[in-house]
Every structure is written in structure tokens, then in C-alpha cells.
Design an enzyme around this catalytic site. Sequence first.
Site, short mmCIF file in Angstrom:
data_model
loop_
_atom_site.label_atom_id
_atom_site.label_comp_id
_atom_site.label_asym_id
_atom_site.label_seq_id
_atom_site.Cartn_x
_atom_site.Cartn_y
_atom_site.Cartn_z
N ALA A 1 33.04 -37.27 -87.87
CA ALA A 1 32.94 -38.60 -87.27
C ALA A 1 32.51 -38.60 -85.81
CB ALA A 1 34.24 -39.39 -87.43
N ALA A 2 32.13 -37.46 -85.26
CA ALA A 2 31.66 -37.45 -83.88
C ALA A 2 30.40 -38.30 -83.72
CB ALA A 2 31.39 -36.01 -83.43
N GLY A 3 29.47 -38.14 -84.66
CA GLY A 3 28.25 -38.95 -84.62
C GLY A 3 28.54 -40.43 -84.78
N ASP A 4 29.48 -40.75 -85.67
CA ASP A 4 29.86 -42.15 -85.88
C ASP A 4 30.49 -42.73 -84.62
OD1 ASP A 4 28.99 -41.92 -88.51
OD2 ASP A 4 30.98 -41.39 -89.24
#
Length: 302
Positions: free
Chosen positions: A251-254
Site C-alpha cells: 500500500a505504499a503506492g496507494d
Amino acid sequence: MDAKVVVVGSLNMDLVARAQRLPRGGETLAGDSFFTAPGGKGANQAVAVARLGASVAMVGNVGDDAYGQQLRQALQTEGVDCQGVSVCEGVSSGVALIVVDAASQNAIVIIPGGNGLLGPESVRRFDSLLQQAEVIICQLEVPSATVAWTLARGRELGKTVILNPAPASGPLPSEWFAHIDYLIPNESEAEALAGVPVNDQDSARRAAERLRQLGAGKVIVTLGSEGALLVDGAGGRHFPAAKVVALDTTAAGDTFVGGFAAGLARGLSEEESIVLGQRAAALSVTRAGAQPSIPYLKELAP
């Protein structure tokens, strides 16, 4: 209050196993721990928008199961407008099976469930949400026809349209690009979309320039620990990332996408919005899980 950001996309329950390494084909490994957490790229991005200071509505599907109830409740707890989250009878909610190794790399298998039934008509029912929004975000965990319709509708309404092309395994339909204000891929996604090998800043710039040639307005390539690269008509600019010890990159990109959209919706500049997304993403990778890892605005150092 009208939502300034609308996210059209997926909701998944993440089933997360941690192990020292990822299993090989046919191999059974002893794991270290297991937990479940609300996820799905669309829902993650909606939570990030909400926690980072902007009003947000979600349009998506869940199944008529316990996971669906939990996914919806998780969004509502964060203040996300869920009138556009529909329950599909007779199907499961989306599920992501995630294995994370000791180096914080992951392998993911996604079962679409209700996400696969999110057709264009499902979004059209909530067109009033799109009309009220300032920013519209899409990803690729729902049917491509739905993404195509939403991008085109966002452009027709004059909204700021963001596409996070994840997961991507090949080029996007050519007609999509003209509808996209900000295309935000990671390195592997930029390579798949542009057909240009990406392994450093220079190659990321070449891939981004190719995507702009295809019609995307601006391209932000996220480079993990190396930061982010913005490529627009004025050239390219690199934004270095904070140095942190990563525990889980899920979820880093999210978190980055949601933070960037929240910044735009709050009236921050493009540069300030990128930095907000980066600061939030850097903190998220120091925590386990998808939505549990996404920070609140008050947690970010000034």
C-alpha cells in the site's frame, strides 16, 4: 459535505502471511505470522485521501459476506462516503493473498469477487458524486470497461483525472491517454506501459516521456526508496524520498496516490502534493498491512 475526491476501484480483504522468504513453486514454507486487514487499491487510496485531509467518496463493490461488511465499515470509520459501495448478492468480496518476506518484498494473488462485477453502469448510478468531485482516481483492479468509462466521464466533466495503472502487465488502450491528467505508475508499471526498460532515473524519464507522447498529461513515476519523478511539458523533476527502514511495502503506492490527490483537493501546489504523498508513503512502509499502515496527517512531521 460534498466529496472533493472520488475513488472508483477495488475493495479487498488482505490475508497477509509473513515468512523469511517467498516460497518456490511446489514448496511449503513455515511462516512467521498471519493477519487480515482491509485493502484493495481503490479502498486504500480512499483511506489515504481521508486520513491526509480531504473529503472522499468511494465507488465500488463488495460481496454479501462478512468480509464485505468489514470492508465497508472500515471505510465508514475513516469518514469515507460509502453510498457508492454496493453489495453484490451471491459472490464473495475481493480477496488478496499476500506473502511478505524478511526483506519486505511481497507476492500477491488477487481474487476479484465483487470487484469484477463493477461495470460502467455501476459507476453511472453515482454520477452525481463524479459531478461534485474535484479529483477522480482510478486503478486497474476493476473491469477495464469501467475504467475507460470513468476516465472519459471525468474528462467530460472537466475534473482532475488520476490513473494509477496498477496492476499493469502491458500497454493501456490508446484512447485512454487523452483523458488522463496524471498517470502514476511505479517502475515496473512504467516499463510495461511504455515498452521501455526501467531501472534508474534516466530510464524512468524515457518511459515517462514515451507515455506523454501517447497522450498522458503528466506522468509521475514512483521509484520506491529512490523517490518520485515528475515528467511534464517543462521536462522532468526528481523528488528524493526520505530514508527509512522498510517493514512492509504493501500500500505504499496507494498511500502516495491518495496523499497526492488529497493535496490537490486541499488546494496545495503540485509540488507540495507530491511531497505530501511521499512523506505519507515513507511512514507507511515502516508499518505492517495495507490500510493499517496509512498515516494520518497529524502524524507527519511539519
